[in-house]
Structure formats: structure tokens, C-alpha cells
Design a protein around this motif. Structure first.
Motif, PDB file in Angstrom:
ATOM      1  N   VAL A  31       0.828  -1.211   0.000  1.00 14.51           N
ATOM      2  CA  VAL A  31       0.000   0.000   0.000  1.00 14.51           C
ATOM      3  C   VAL A  31       0.863   1.262   0.000  1.00 14.51           C
ATOM      4  O   VAL A  31       0.641   2.178  -0.803  1.00 14.51           O
ATOM      5  CB  VAL A  31      -0.942   0.006   1.221  1.00 14.51           C
ATOM      6  CG1 VAL A  31      -1.610   1.380   1.374  1.00 14.51           C
ATOM      7  CG2 VAL A  31      -2.003  -1.075   1.096  1.00 14.51           C
ATOM      8  N   THR A  92      11.772 -16.186   1.153  1.00 17.38           N
ATOM      9  CA  THR A  92      12.302 -15.490  -0.030  1.00 17.38           C
ATOM     10  C   THR A  92      11.692 -14.104  -0.203  1.00 17.38           C
ATOM     11  O   THR A  92      12.052 -13.383  -1.125  1.00 17.38           O
ATOM     12  CB  THR A  92      12.020 -16.280  -1.319  1.00 17.38           C
ATOM     13  OG1 THR A  92      10.628 -16.145  -1.664  1.00 17.38           O
ATOM     14  CG2 THR A  92      12.362 -17.744  -1.167  1.00 17.38           C
ATOM     15  N   GLY A  94      11.285 -10.372   0.090  1.00 14.74           N
ATOM     16  CA  GLY A  94      11.975  -9.131   0.450  1.00 14.74           C
ATOM     17  C   GLY A  94      13.151  -9.321   1.373  1.00 14.74           C
ATOM     18  O   GLY A  94      13.998 -10.193   1.180  1.00 14.74           O
ATOM     19  N   ALA A 114       3.061 -12.052  -9.071  1.00 14.99           N
ATOM     20  CA  ALA A 114       4.411 -12.285  -8.556  1.00 14.99           C
ATOM     21  C   ALA A 114       4.425 -12.533  -7.058  1.00 14.99           C
ATOM     22  O   ALA A 114       5.480 -12.743  -6.479  1.00 14.99           O
ATOM     23  CB  ALA A 114       5.306 -11.098  -8.887  1.00 14.99           C
ATOM     24  N   ASP A 116       4.647 -14.179  -3.631  1.00 11.98           N
ATOM     25  CA  ASP A 116       5.313 -15.460  -3.389  1.00 11.98           C
ATOM     26  C   ASP A 116       4.495 -16.432  -2.558  1.00 11.98           C
ATOM     27  O   ASP A 116       4.800 -17.623  -2.538  1.00 11.98           O
ATOM     28  CB  ASP A 116       6.675 -15.216  -2.721  1.00 11.98           C
ATOM     29  CG  ASP A 116       7.674 -14.663  -3.708  1.00 11.98           C
ATOM     30  OD1 ASP A 116       7.678 -15.137  -4.872  1.00 11.98           O
ATOM     31  OD2 ASP A 116       8.440 -13.749  -3.350  1.00 11.98           O
ATOM     32  N   MET A 182      16.128 -10.483  -1.776  1.00 13.80           N
ATOM     33  CA  MET A 182      15.426  -9.221  -1.951  1.00 13.80           C
ATOM     34  C   MET A 182      15.106  -8.961  -3.418  1.00 13.80           C
ATOM     35  O   MET A 182      15.551  -7.999  -4.011  1.00 13.80           O
ATOM     36  CB  MET A 182      16.373  -8.134  -1.404  1.00 13.80           C
ATOM     37  CG  MET A 182      15.860  -6.754  -1.405  1.00 13.80           C
ATOM     38  SD  MET A 182      14.758  -6.370  -0.108  1.00 13.80           S
ATOM     39  CE  MET A 182      14.681  -4.632  -0.459  1.00 13.80           C
ATOM     40  N   ILE A 184      11.953  -9.522  -6.555  1.00 14.79           N
ATOM     41  CA  ILE A 184      10.635  -9.950  -6.983  1.00 14.79           C
ATOM     42  C   ILE A 184      10.833 -11.101  -7.969  1.00 14.79           C
ATOM     43  O   ILE A 184      11.709 -11.033  -8.823  1.00 14.79           O
ATOM     44  CB  ILE A 184       9.880  -8.790  -7.680  1.00 14.79           C
ATOM     45  CG1 ILE A 184       9.823  -7.557  -6.765  1.00 14.79           C
ATOM     46  CG2 ILE A 184       8.486  -9.228  -8.101  1.00 14.79           C
ATOM     47  CD1 ILE A 184       8.972  -7.701  -5.544  1.00 14.79           C
TER      48      ILE A 184
HETATM   49  C1  FAD Z   1      11.110  -3.904  -0.647  1.00 10.24           C
HETATM   50  C2  FAD Z   1       9.960  -4.822  -0.915  1.00 10.24           C
HETATM   51  C3  FAD Z   1      10.219  -6.135  -1.260  1.00 10.24           C
HETATM   52  C4  FAD Z   1       9.167  -7.014  -1.503  1.00 10.24           C
HETATM   53  N1  FAD Z   1       9.466  -8.287  -1.838  1.00 10.24           N
HETATM   54  C5  FAD Z   1       8.460  -9.153  -2.069  1.00 10.24           C
HETATM   55  C6  FAD Z   1       8.744 -10.499  -2.396  1.00 10.24           C
HETATM   56  O1  FAD Z   1       9.898 -10.917  -2.479  1.00 10.24           O
HETATM   57  N2  FAD Z   1       7.700 -11.339  -2.636  1.00 10.24           N
HETATM   58  C7  FAD Z   1       6.399 -10.902  -2.549  1.00 10.24           C
HETATM   59  O2  FAD Z   1       5.497 -11.700  -2.741  1.00 10.24           O
HETATM   60  N3  FAD Z   1       6.112  -9.621  -2.250  1.00 10.24           N
HETATM   61  C8  FAD Z   1       7.098  -8.754  -2.001  1.00 10.24           C
HETATM   62  N4  FAD Z   1       6.805  -7.452  -1.703  1.00 10.24           N
HETATM   63  C9  FAD Z   1       5.406  -7.024  -1.701  1.00 10.24           C
HETATM   64  C10 FAD Z   1       4.718  -7.100  -0.330  1.00 10.24           C
HETATM   65  O3  FAD Z   1       5.654  -7.074   0.705  1.00 10.24           O
HETATM   66  C11 FAD Z   1       3.879  -8.340  -0.184  1.00 10.24           C
HETATM   67  O4  FAD Z   1       2.887  -8.385  -1.180  1.00 10.24           O
HETATM   68  C12 FAD Z   1       3.200  -8.441   1.178  1.00 10.24           C
HETATM   69  O5  FAD Z   1       2.671  -9.706   1.346  1.00 10.24           O
HETATM   70  C13 FAD Z   1       2.096  -7.423   1.376  1.00 10.24           C
HETATM   71  O6  FAD Z   1       1.611  -7.559   2.701  1.00 10.24           O
HETATM   72  P1  FAD Z   1       1.232  -6.284   3.575  1.00 10.24           P
HETATM   73  O7  FAD Z   1       0.699  -6.795   4.851  1.00 10.24           O
HETATM   74  O8  FAD Z   1       2.341  -5.352   3.675  1.00 10.24           O
HETATM   75  O9  FAD Z   1       0.062  -5.703   2.670  1.00 10.24           O
HETATM   76  P2  FAD Z   1      -0.491  -4.228   2.480  1.00 10.24           P
HETATM   77  O10 FAD Z   1       0.470  -3.399   1.739  1.00 10.24           O
HETATM   78  O11 FAD Z   1      -0.969  -3.706   3.773  1.00 10.24           O
HETATM   79  O12 FAD Z   1      -1.721  -4.570   1.554  1.00 10.24           O
HETATM   80  C14 FAD Z   1      -1.560  -5.176   0.297  1.00 10.24           C
HETATM   81  C15 FAD Z   1      -2.855  -5.170  -0.490  1.00 10.24           C
HETATM   82  O13 FAD Z   1      -3.817  -5.962   0.145  1.00 10.24           O
HETATM   83  C16 FAD Z   1      -4.963  -5.201   0.496  1.00 10.24           C
HETATM   84  N5  FAD Z   1      -5.371  -5.693   1.779  1.00 10.24           N
HETATM   85  C17 FAD Z   1      -4.663  -5.670   2.926  1.00 10.24           C
HETATM   86  N6  FAD Z   1      -5.350  -6.272   3.891  1.00 10.24           N
HETATM   87  C18 FAD Z   1      -6.517  -6.666   3.364  1.00 10.24           C
HETATM   88  C19 FAD Z   1      -7.643  -7.354   3.883  1.00 10.24           C
HETATM   89  N7  FAD Z   1      -7.698  -7.757   5.153  1.00 10.24           N
HETATM   90  N8  FAD Z   1      -8.651  -7.600   3.049  1.00 10.24           N
HETATM   91  C20 FAD Z   1      -8.620  -7.242   1.775  1.00 10.24           C
HETATM   92  N9  FAD Z   1      -7.586  -6.593   1.221  1.00 10.24           N
HETATM   93  C21 FAD Z   1      -6.539  -6.322   2.017  1.00 10.24           C
HETATM   94  C22 FAD Z   1      -4.486  -3.781   0.505  1.00 10.24           C
HETATM   95  O14 FAD Z   1      -5.508  -2.875   0.315  1.00 10.24           O
HETATM   96  C23 FAD Z   1      -3.475  -3.803  -0.611  1.00 10.24           C
HETATM   97  O15 FAD Z   1      -4.146  -3.732  -1.836  1.00 10.24           O
HETATM   98  C24 FAD Z   1       7.836  -6.560  -1.433  1.00 10.24           C
HETATM   99  C25 FAD Z   1       7.578  -5.241  -1.087  1.00 10.24           C
HETATM  100  C26 FAD Z   1       8.614  -4.380  -0.826  1.00 10.24           C
HETATM  101  C27 FAD Z   1       8.316  -2.965  -0.449  1.00 10.24           C
END
Ligand code: FAD
Lengths: 291, 810
Positions: A31, A92, A94, A114, A116, A182, A184
Motif C-alpha cells: 500500500v 524469499t 523481500g 508475482a 510469493d 530481496m 521480486i
Molecule cells: C522492498 C519490498 C520487497 C518485496 N518483496 C516481495 C517479495 O519478495 N515477494 C512478494 O510476494 N512480495 C514482495 N513485496 C510485496 C509485499 O511485501 C507483499 O505483497 C506483502 O505480502 C504485502 O503484505 P502487507 O501486509 O504489507 O500488505 P499491504 O500493503 O498492507 O496490503 C496489500 C494489499 O492488500 C490489500 N489488503 C490488505 N489487507 C486486506 C484485507 N484484510 N482484506 C482485503 N484486502 C486487504 C491492501 O488494500 C493492498 O491492496 C515486497 C515489497 C517491498 C516494499
């Protein structure tokens, strides 16, 4: 932008009902990036980190109920032995910081091809729990994804949990990235053996508009293992079988060329990962671990 | 540090280590030691103020509107709606630039704000100042720019009208008629510089000939601190600019020209710099911030975000290079022909100098009797390219080192042996006709590398040791080990007749009863540790413990650029020379103070010491209330331009040499690489600060490795496809291997303390060594960097991963 921070699930669902265009936020690792890049201007941010019902996991004999807000770090530390496929994938994701904040629920919410966590959920068997004021329903994981970064949840619904089957056999996860941490995924693959049902589960990441299973490959390999009596004998897995499995996984994908890799490489790597993960899982099965 | 003549009195064992009488260990910290940086604690604890932390209570935020198109005419700019937005104080376009509307390091060809044409995606078009950054950003979107979009020129050869030769075809003819070029992007045509080196027989022949064409992608400096600055107007039409930069005075010159102000009206101070690597040698928001500040009469803060940063500075030139090497059967090089195209993008920046380096350093540290080099710097509509660590030498090294390996394979020779046979040494002739007149220990660097023990064989029990790491792509399947060597050769400091100098002001006085030196230079500290080096030199030369480093600003003369591995050499030289003048005066005062003439005096440990009589007076007593201050400009020996037809002349001041041995494990089925070890040997002349030297070698090696494996700004039709750290990958610590390092110290008699510039050489040889190791592992030619997984698995015969990769042709 309005910021709502309910402290109970009931309040959260009420808030979502009142503001269907509210953007839920758990770890914020997707987000906040989107907001930063000015890709979204949601009128309301709905912070779910204070909702205790989302922050917990529990289990029975058959499955684990993983609250949407459980972080990757907790999946690795607390469920590493219970859900090995999901834990391997979580390792894996981040960096340590991202794993501390990021959640499986958020990964499902983002529904990125993408993401994981999707391949192990697809391979291992899972159901997503969606809740609204109107009630709670569960959706089988392979019916959850609805297009690029889309899922079947309604605007008034929240993802509250994901039910993950407790494995009955070995699981594997494998991910290609162009650096050793780290990153994607360029492509990813997960595999689970289900000896109880004489089935093999698969999950493909980053190689189609949505995460998806390789259904034909699953049927093929389960049939072949059956035909050769291998589930019982735990005999050696013929190399030709593993190769054909890899090729069939490849045909299930429909990748594109992008900055992270070419479609051709994605297909190629899927075949290799499928072949290798099957061999590793089979060798675990033969050795009796996880079986 | 000179050794004290009298043994220090030993403290009794039970007394604490630090008593008021015994200064803390690091208080000495002279030349050759590794004292702590003055800003170390602040940086480690996160309290150091970087440019992006600058703040004034009444400041406004400046934002830049940039072109979405790589090439377009501007028909009209309508700022009305943006200007009418609440909270917006100013919207400016090129019409508001009072002085020169174009700027540039070497050629003033780049508009401060686009005038009637944009030549690259991200070119600044208009500026907005508002009381909140978000308001400024949203207002910028309301500026309506009417573009007439043109077809961009995106290939350097096409831009010059050169045909792409087939690999074994003839070299392209020299540019003679401009009519064959693509449409001119600038009035003078698309050629920025064409450098020729012609030595010996123009049509040489040799027993063995190898030809190759190589491509280097566009690397970014990827500094972590984005472009940032704060411009504060004074009440009388001038401005103070606090800015993260590499060269305050060259900024000042360009800002003055654009604003039509005198240098005393444009005062610059260095803000905390979060890395530079060449990307801050050109202007970014400098003029923009000042324009907005003068216009609104309020302080203006500008900070690029990560995405904007990718558009806000120049990158490393991508290169297309065709090389032909001819050698005798015994491996002795007979000739090299090279054709190098450097894509400078839309504006010249430092392209002429990059061409100078690539052209004259482009054959590597090898003796070549017959030489034919054409090196072109070209305008296109790609992002502008300029300075980056290694500056022209990095690109060429990928080609010349791949050629050396190819030649060794053709001859059936060991690649290290081939390099040794052809290695430069002191007294060798460089391609410019210069005699290498100080140590050039290429052979020793290679021999020491070769003698280092190899890392143990692959341990596949721990995923972190395998290609792919915890991503779990292999448990050993498909993994092959490879070893590769490469050597770097780089000019230090500015070349080709540039008047390259630095200014230092050194003051010595008594503060709180103890002598204290204050050193003031404008030489930018960008993280490399110049502030520590300045302190060390003052301690050694003046015998004091306490050295205050004044903030870097334009209140003192130019320190020259923090680039070209030159600051320890040139600003170090200036500080040393200023110290010597201060010391002379202090010693004269000592004679007065002692009422006698002594000729064997030196300064040490706060004392004036006689060789024969030991300590004769304390510096504090001699100084009393006096302060001794000296300011001077210091120059390295003069260089001269090279002649345009043959590339001959005394062009370079000094050379740096480094060599790497890379050991890699490659999953040849998936094309994933794990660098197991990256060993380096480098001659630094004199390690002024040994820890900092090792730090430079580690960082430089990693940056070079990054270019080989992953770092690339991907461009399509002139547009950047990956302006973020999600997709512009730089090595993480898990990608960074152990680095055994051996530092040699062969003094260069022309340089202060005999030192050699350190920072760039390791960036040059590490990538080519990694590539050589990957080729060794997978047997493919791999002519492009960064190498991608799909290149490594491609056997070129359609068999994909299942066929055995073809081995290099012997
Ligand atoms: C530096 C960096 C590295 C990353 N590396 C990876 C990686 O290697 N692999 C990977 O898969 N991802 C990666 N990501 C992406 C991210 O970390 C993942 O997708 C993570 O699982 C998102 O979880 P969050 O709790 O932070 O979600 P948020 O950012 O809080 O939410 C993600 C999405 O889900 C929605 N959402 C949240 N909660 C709910 C809910 N309860 N009901 C409905 N919708 C909801 C939000 O509105 C948003 O659209 C990375 C991100 C960053 C910044």
C-alpha cells in the motif's frame, strides 16, 4: 484522505461496509509503495493492524487458520515445520524488514501474479476466508484470483484469514530472481505431494496473469505415479517422468516479456524448477520425511 | 606518522587506559593510520544530516515537471491552472531564466528548462513552488504542455549514420559527411567527440586474430541519498545554496551563468552527501532551486524521490565495442583495432572526457605496438550519460579483457600467462606515446592473485552458498564453478591539459591551551573519507592531535571535482602544501622563541622536536596568541591535449592498476550466478588510510560486479523501463562475496606521499573478472553485460538447457 483504525473485527467490517472504496492496510508494504508512487489516491485508508482477530493463527488436525495479518516472520518462526511450503516461500520475500511487516493476507489482497505466497497455497491446498457484515464465506484458493492484481473479494468484504491444509507429504518452493536476495520473482513454482489422496499439487507464480495451478501436469504425474505403483513402492522416480512433468508445467503458463525476464526464460525456468522440485520432494517422500 | 624518538612513558598497569596525560589512541591518526571518521558516529547512529534532511520553517517546496517524451517539440506551455492552485507561489519556465538558458560541464548544450524541444524523457520543463510538496506535485500535473512528439534517435551508430558492421566485416569508415547522420539533435550534429589513436603500421597482420563485439548496458550510480538541496535568498538579490554535490565551484560557475549573478552572490555549501559515484558532477536541482528562491523570496527545498532520481542525474554510458586483437604464436600482442561507441544520450555532460578515457585506456594495461582506435561519443534521445566511477575505462575493460581471454583460448595459452607476457611495466609506452614513469606492477598484481589460495569447493548443504540462495532453485544440480581474471588500468585526476587544482586553507592556533589545526577546502566529501584524510595530513605535517575540518563551501577556492580518483591526490596535496607553509612559519617563530637557529626541527606530538636535542618547545608556547594561516592552490604536474589525428601526447598524470580474480558458481541450467569469492590486488602507492583503501576496494569491486550481473537501466524507445529499486537491482550483502585483498604500496615519486588514486580501479576489473569466470563455467562467449539468466542458458544452437553448452572454440 481519511484514516480509520478499528480495533475489533466487527468495527472493521462496519467500516468497510460504510466505505466500500476504503483501502485496507496491513503491513503496508504494498500500500505505501503505491501511495508513494501516486498510483492510488484512496479516499479512506482502513488500518487493520489493531484488529486482534486478524493477527492470530490456530490449527486443528486438518488445517491451519492463518489470520490475514500474520507476518512472514511469524510464518517462518512459528509455522516453519507445520507449513513448510509457505515457510519456504516466506523466506524469499523481500528483506527482514519486509518479512516483519508484510503479511500473507496482504499478499492475497494485492493478488499480484508475482506474490510469493500464492504458489505454495495453490500447491498445498487452501481456502480464503472473506467476511462482511452480510456474513463469512470461504473461497478455494484456485478460484480466488480473478485477473492481474484482482481477486473475487467484494468491495464490502475483508480477507480475514486463509485456511491452509496441514500437509500429508513433502512440499517444495523454488523462485527465480536475478539476485540472491530481496528480489521480486521472475518465475516461481511450488509443489506438494499428497500421498493420502495420491495427488500432486502445483502452483505457478509470475508466469501468467494470475497465480495458477498446472492442472494437466498434476493429473499426468499423479496418474503416472499410480500406474507405476510408486506411491506404495516409493521406488525411484524415472527421470523421463520428471522431465515430462516439467514440460507439462511449462505449458500451463502463459508468461510475458518484461523488465524482469523474457517469456521464453520464464517457461524454461518453470520446466527446470518443476523437474527439480519434484525430484527433491520425491526423495523426501522416499526417505519418509514429511510423509 | 613519524615514530616518536622518545619512548612514551608507560602507564602503570592498574591505571585506566586514558588519562588526561595520555591522549586516546586515535588522537594520533596521522598518515598511514586508520583513524575514525569525524562523522562516523553521526552516520552510524542515523543523526547525520543529509541533503534531504535540510529544513527551514518558512520554506517552500520546489517540484519539477518533466517531459514524458524522449523527443518532442514544445508548441505551448500553459501554466495558468497550476499557478491558480491554492498554496502555489510560483510556476516557472525557461522564460524565467535570467541568464544563459543552457548549461553543461564541458559544453553548454543543456537547457535549464526546456525551451522549444525536449530531447530525453525526464527533461525538466517547468518548476512549481508551493507550501507543501504534495500541493506542488499535484499543481505540476496541471501545467499543460502541448508536445509535438517526434521519433527518437536511440542507437548511437544510427545517430552517426554508421552502418552496423557484421562481426567479421570491416570497421566503419570515419565520419566525414554529416549528411549521412540521423536527424541532428543539436545544431552541431550528433557527434560529441571522435577520438583517434593511430600508432605504428596501419595495416598490421598477425599469426592469430580474434574479433569480438561487446555491449555494456547503462549503469546507474544508484546512490542512496537522492538529489536534494535548499536555496535561501538573501535580501539583496543573491542566494545561498546548500546542496549535495561533487564539485561546489563548477556548480557555482554554471549557476551564476544561468542566474546572471556574480560568484559573491551565489554562495554554495555542501549538504550531507549520500553517495555520488559521478552522478552529482552535473547540475540537478541547483539552478531550479535558486530560481524559485529568488522568485518567491523564500527558502526553497527540493528533494527528488527515488523514481525522479533515475531521471535527475546522468548515468554510465552504454557502449558498443568492436575489437580485433592480433598476436604472435607466443602470445605477444601485435596489434589492436578498436571501435567504441559511447551513447551520451541527449546532452554532452562529460562525454568528451569519457571518450578521452575510453579511447586512450581502452586497450588495457598491455603493451601494443600497432594501434588503431576510434572512439565516438554520440548524442541520442536516450537519457544523458556522464560521469560514473571508472569513467570510460569500465566499459572498455569488459571488451579488452574478454578479448584477452579469447586470444588465450585461441592460442591454447593460460589467460593469466597471456596477460603477463603483454603486461605494461614501468617504462612501457602507453597508447598516447607516454612513458609510464612510475610503478606499473601488473605482473606482480596477477602473480599475487594467482598465488592466493582458491576458495573451498562448493558446499551444497547450505542454500545460501548456492546460486539462487534461499530461493531454493538448486541443491547442486547444474552448478559449475568458474574462475576468471581481469586487470584494470585507469588514469587518475583530470587529463588532456585540464588545469586541475585544489585550494586548501590551513590554520594553526592554540585553543584551550592545546594547538589545533583547522583545515578548510571546498573539496566535496561524498562518503569516501576525504575529511579523515585532511585531518590525517594535518596531524602528520603539523604534529597536532586536534584537527577541525571546516564545512565545505565556496568561501574558499575550488577543490576541484570529487571524481577521477583525484581528491586524496590533489586536495591531499594542497592540504599538505598549505601545512608545509604553516610549518615553515612556525619553525621560524620557534627560532625567535628560542633565540637560536636550529636546522633539524620537526613537529610531533604537540612539540617542536630537534633531531639532535629532542623536544625543544611546545607548539602552544611558540604560538602563544598567534594564529598562522595559509591558503594556496596546488596543481599536479601539467598534462597536455592529445593530437586529434593520432591521439598522442602527455595526456595523463598518473595511472592506477588493480586486478581481480573471480570465482563463481553458475547454475548453467537456470543461468543463475553466485560469486563465491572476488579477490583483488591493487597498487595504491601509499595507503594514506588503510581501512579506507580496503573500503574503496570492497565498494568498487561490488559496484563493478553489479554491472556484470544485474545493474542496468533498461531503455526502450528512449524510455526508462525500471526507474525504481524494485527493478534496478544492485547487489545485496547476500550477493557480495568474501574479498581477499592485497594492497601494494609502490610510491609514485610525482605524487604527495607517493599515493595513487584508489577509488575507481577496483570498479573496472571486478566485472570483467566475474564475466571471465562465468564464461569459464558455462563455456559461452557472453558478450553483453549485465549478463542475464537467459544468456547463460542459451547454447546458441536451439538445444536450450538440455544440450551440453558448447565449449569455447580453442
Ligand atoms: C522492498 C519490498 C520487497 C518485496 N518483496 C516481495 C517479495 O519478495 N515477494 C512478494 O510476494 N512480495 C514482495 N513485496 C510485496 C509485499 O511485501 C507483499 O505483497 C506483502 O505480502 C504485502 O503484505 P502487507 O501486509 O504489507 O500488505 P499491504 O500493503 O498492507 O496490503 C496489500 C494489499 O492488500 C490489500 N489488503 C490488505 N489487507 C486486506 C484485507 N484484510 N482484506 C482485503 N484486502 C486487504 C491492501 O488494500 C493492498 O491492496 C515486497 C515489497 C517491498 C516494499
Amino acid at each position: 484522505m481519511e484514516f480509520l483504525a478499528p480495533t475489533t473485527l466487527a468495527d472493521a467490517l462496519a467500516a468497510k461496509a460504510e466505505h466500500p472504496d476504503a483501502m485496507p492496510i496491513l503491513g503496508g508494504t504494498d500500500v505505501m509503495v503505491e501511495l508513494n508512487f501516486d498510483r492510488h489516491r484512496p479516499p479512506v485508508l482502513l488500518d487493520l493492524t489493531r484488529v486482534p482477530e486478524l493477527a492470530e493463527w490456530s490449527r486443528d488436525d486438518r488445517r491451519v487458520r492463518l489470520g490475514a495479518g500474520v507476518s512472514y516472520t511469524r510464518v517462518i518462526d512459528e509455522l516453519g515445520h507445520v507449513l513448510p511450503g509457505l515457510a519456504m516461500a516466506s523466506r524469499t520475500v523481500g528483506s527482514p524488514q519486509i518479512r516483519n511487516r508484510g503479511t500473507v493476507g496482504g499478499n492475497l489482497g494485492a493478488a499480484s501474479p508475482a506474490g510469493d505466497s500464492h504458489p505454495p497455497l495453490l500447491a498445498g491446498g487452501a481456502e480464503v476466508e472473506l467476511a462482511s457484515l452480510a456474513g463469512t464465506r470461504t473461497v478455494p484458493i484456485d478460484e480466488f484470483y480473478a485477473g492481474v492484481k484482482k481477486h473475487v473479494g467484494r468491495p464490502d468484504e475483508l480477507i480475514t484469514a486463509v485456511y491452509v491444509d496441514v500437509p500429508t507429504g513433502p512440499q517444495q518452493f523454488s523462485k527465480i530472481g536475478t539476485r540472491n536476495a530481496m528480489v521480486i520473482s521472475v518465475s516461481a513454482f511450488s509443489l506438494a505431494l499428497h500421498p493420502d489422496r495420491r495427488r500432486v499439487g502445483t502452483g505457478i507464480g509470475s508466469a501468467a496473469p494470475t497465480p495458477r495451478r498446472a492442472a494437466d501436469a498434476e493429473t499426468f504425474i499423479a496418474g503416472a505415479l499410480d500406474d507405476d505403483g510408486l506411491w506404495e513402492s516409493k521406488g525411484a522416480l524415472p527421470d523421463a517422468l520428471a522431465r515430462e512433468f516439467g514440460e507439462r508445467v511449462q505449458t500451463a503458463a502463459s508468461p510475458i516479456d518484461d523488465v524482469r525476464g523474457t517469456a521464453a526464460y520464464r517457461l524454461h525456468s518453470l520446466a527446470v524448477m518443476a523437474r527439480r522440485t519434484l525430484a527433491w520432494a520425491w526423495s523426501d517422500y522416499q526417505g519418509g520425511t514429511n510423509a | 606518522m613519524t615514530i616518536p624518538t622518545e619512548a612514551p612513558t608507560e602507564a602503570p598497569p592498574e591505571s585506566p587506559a586514558e588519562t588526561p596525560d595520555s591522549p586516546p589512541d586515535n588522537a594520533r591518526g596521522g598518515v598511514g593510520e586508520s583513524p575514525q571518521r569525524p562523522d562516523a558516529t553521526l552516520k552510524v547512529t542515523g543523526e547525520f544530516a543529509y541533503g534531504s534532511d535540510l529544513w527551514m520553517d518558512d520554506m517552500l517546496w520546489g517540484v519539477t515537471l518533466r517531459s514524458p517524451h524522449p523527443y518532442a517539440r514544445i508548441r505551448n506551455i500553459d501554466i495558468g491552472e497550476a499557478l491558480a492552485t491554492a498554496g502555489v507561489f510560483a510556476v516557472l519556465t525557461h522564460e524565467d531564466v535570467p541568464g544563459n538558458k543552457t548549461f553543461g560541464l564541458e559544453i553548454a548544450d543543456q537547457p535549464v528548462l526546456a525551451i522549444d524541444t525536449v530531447r530525453y524523457q525526464g527533461e525538466p520543463v517547468a518548476l512549481v513552488a508551493a507550501d507543501h510538496p504534495e500541493i506542488a506535485r499535484q499543481a505540476a500535473k496541471k501545467i499543460k504542455v502541448d508536445y509535438d512528439v517526434l521519433e527518437p534517435v536511440t542507437d548511437a551508430r544510427t545517430a552517426l549514420g554508421h552502418s552496423t558492421p557484421d562481426l567479421h566485416g570491416e570497421l566503419a569508415e570515419e565520419v566525414t559527411e554529416l549528411s549521412r547522420e540521423a536527424a541532428h539533435l543539436h545544431p552541431q550534429g550528433n557527434l560529441v567527440r571522435h577520438l583517434k589513436v593511430r600508432v605504428g603500421d596501419p595495416t598490421p597482420s598477425a599469426d592469430v586474430v580474434v574479433v569480438g563485439e561487446y555491449h555494456v548496458g547503462m549503469q546507474d550510480q544508484a546512490f542512496l541519498g537522492p538529489e536534494a538541496g535548499l536555496a535561501v535568498p538573501d535580501d539583496v538579490g543573491g542566494v545561498d545554496l546548500y546542496i549535495a554535490t561533487q564539485w561546489l565551484h563548477v556548480d557555482q560557475r554554471q549557476i551564476c551563468a544561468a542566474l546572471n549573478l556574480r560568484p559573491d552572490q551565489v554562495r554554495l555549501s555542501l549538504a550531507g552527501v549520500g553517495g555520488a559515484f559521478g552522478g552529482r558532477e552535473d547540475l540537478s536541482m541547483h539552478v531550479h532551486g535558486c530560481l524559485l528562491a529568488l522568485h518567491t523570496r523564500k527558502p526553497i527545498k527540493m528533494v527528488y524521490n527515488r523514481e525522479e532520481s533515475f531521471f535527475g542525474h546522468v548515468h554510465r554510458h552504454p557502449a558498443t565495442m568492436r575489437y580485433e586483437h592480433g598476436a604472435d604464436r607466443d602470445g605477444t600482442l601485435v596489434y589492436v583495432k578498436a571501435e567504441i561507441y559511447l551513447d551520451g544520450g541527449a546532452y554532452a555532460s562529460s562525454t568528451p572526457a569519457v571518450v578521452g578515457n575510453a579511447g586512450t585506456m581502452g586497450l588495457g594495461p598491455y603493451v601494443v605496438p600497432h594501434i588503431h582506435v576510434d572512439c565516438y561519443g554520440v548524442y541520442t534521445n536516450n537519457p544523458p550519460c556522464g560521469a560514473m566511477r571508472g569513467f570510460g575505462s569500465v566499459q572498455a575493460a569488459f571488451a579488452y579483457e574478454a578479448q584477452m581471454d579469447k586470444l588465450a583460448a585461441s592460442l591454447g595459452m593460460d589467460p593469466v600467462e597471456l596477460r603477463i607476457v603483454n603486461a605494461m611495466a614501468e617504462g612501457s609506452l602507453a597508447p598516447t606515446g607516454q612513458i609510464i614513469d612510475s610503478a606499473a606492477p601488473v605482473v606482480e598484481l596477477l602473480e599475487r592473485l594467482r598465488a592466493m589460495p582458491l576458495p573451498p569447493a562448493l558446499d551444497s548443504s547450505d542454500l545460501r552458498h548456492l546460486p539462487g540462495g534461499v530461493s531454493n532453485t538448486t541443491h547442486g544440480e547444474g552448478v559449475r564453478r568458474g574462475v576468471g581474471y581481469a586487470v584494470a588500468y585507469k588514469n587518475v585526476a583530470f587529463s588532456e591539459g585540464y588545469d586541475d587544482y585544489s585550494t586548501a586553507r590551513v590554520r594553526l592556533e592554540v585553543v584551550g591551551g592545546a594547538p589545533q589545526a583547522t583545515v578548510h577546502t571546498a573539496a566535496a566529501e561524498v562518503g569516501q573519507g576525504l575529511v579523515t584524510v585532511e585531518q590525517q595530513i594535518c596531524r602528520t605535517e603539523l604534529g597536532v592531535d586536534t584537527v577541525v575540518v571546516q564545512p565545505k563551501d565556496t568561501q574558499v577556492g575550488s577543490g576541484g571535482s570529487t571524481s577521477a580518483s583525484r581528491q586524496t591526490y590533489v586536495t591531499g596535496g594542497a592540504v599538505q602544501a598549505a601545512c608545509h607553509k604553516v610549518r615553515e612559519r612556525l619553525l621560524a617563530l620557534t627560532q625567535d622563541y628560542l633565540h637560536e637557529t636550529l636546522h633539524d626541527l620537526r613537529l610531533e606530538g604537540g612539540m617542536v622536536v630537534s633531531d639532535t636535542r629532542g623536544a625543544v618547545a611546545s607548539i602552544a608556547d611558540v604560538l602563544g596568541a598567534k594564529a598562522l594561516e595559509e591558503t594556496l592552490e596546488w596543481r599536479h604536474r601539467k598534462t597536455e591535449p592529445i593530437d586529434p589525428e593520432k591521439g598522442q601526447g602527455f595526456a595523463h598524470v598518473q595511472y592506477a592498476f588493480a586486478a581481480h580474480r573471480a570465482v563463481v558458481d553458475v547454475d548453467v541450467e537456470l543461468g543463475l550466478v553466485k560469486v563465491v569469492e572476488l579477490a583483488c590486488t591493487q597498487d595504491v602507492g601509499k595507503a594514506i588510510n588503510p581501512d579506507a583503501v580496503v573500503g574503496q576496494i570492497q565498494g568498487g569491486s561490488t559496484q563493478g560486479m553489479g554491472l556484470a550481473l544485474m545493474e542496468e537501466i533498461q531503455i526502450s524507445e528512449g524510455k526508462i523501463r525500471n526507474p525504481s529499486f524494485t527493478d534496478y537491482l544492485i547487489p545485496t550483502i547476500l550477493d557480495t562475496p568474501p574479498m581477499p585483498i592485497e594492497v601494494l604500496e609502490y610510491a609514485d615519486p610525482h605524487a604527495p606521499y607517493g599515493l595513487r588514486g584508489v577509488g575507481e580501479a577496483p570498479t573496472i576489473s571486478s566485472g570483467p573478472a566475474v564475466m571471465a569466470a562465468i564464461r569459464d563455467a558455462c563455456g559461452l562467449e557472453l558478450t553483453r553485460v549485465p549478463v542475464r539468466p537467459e544468456h547463460i542458458i542459451d547454447s546458441g544452437d536451439g538445444r536450450g538447457s538440455r544440450g551440453e553448452p558448447k565449449r569455447r572454440q580453442p
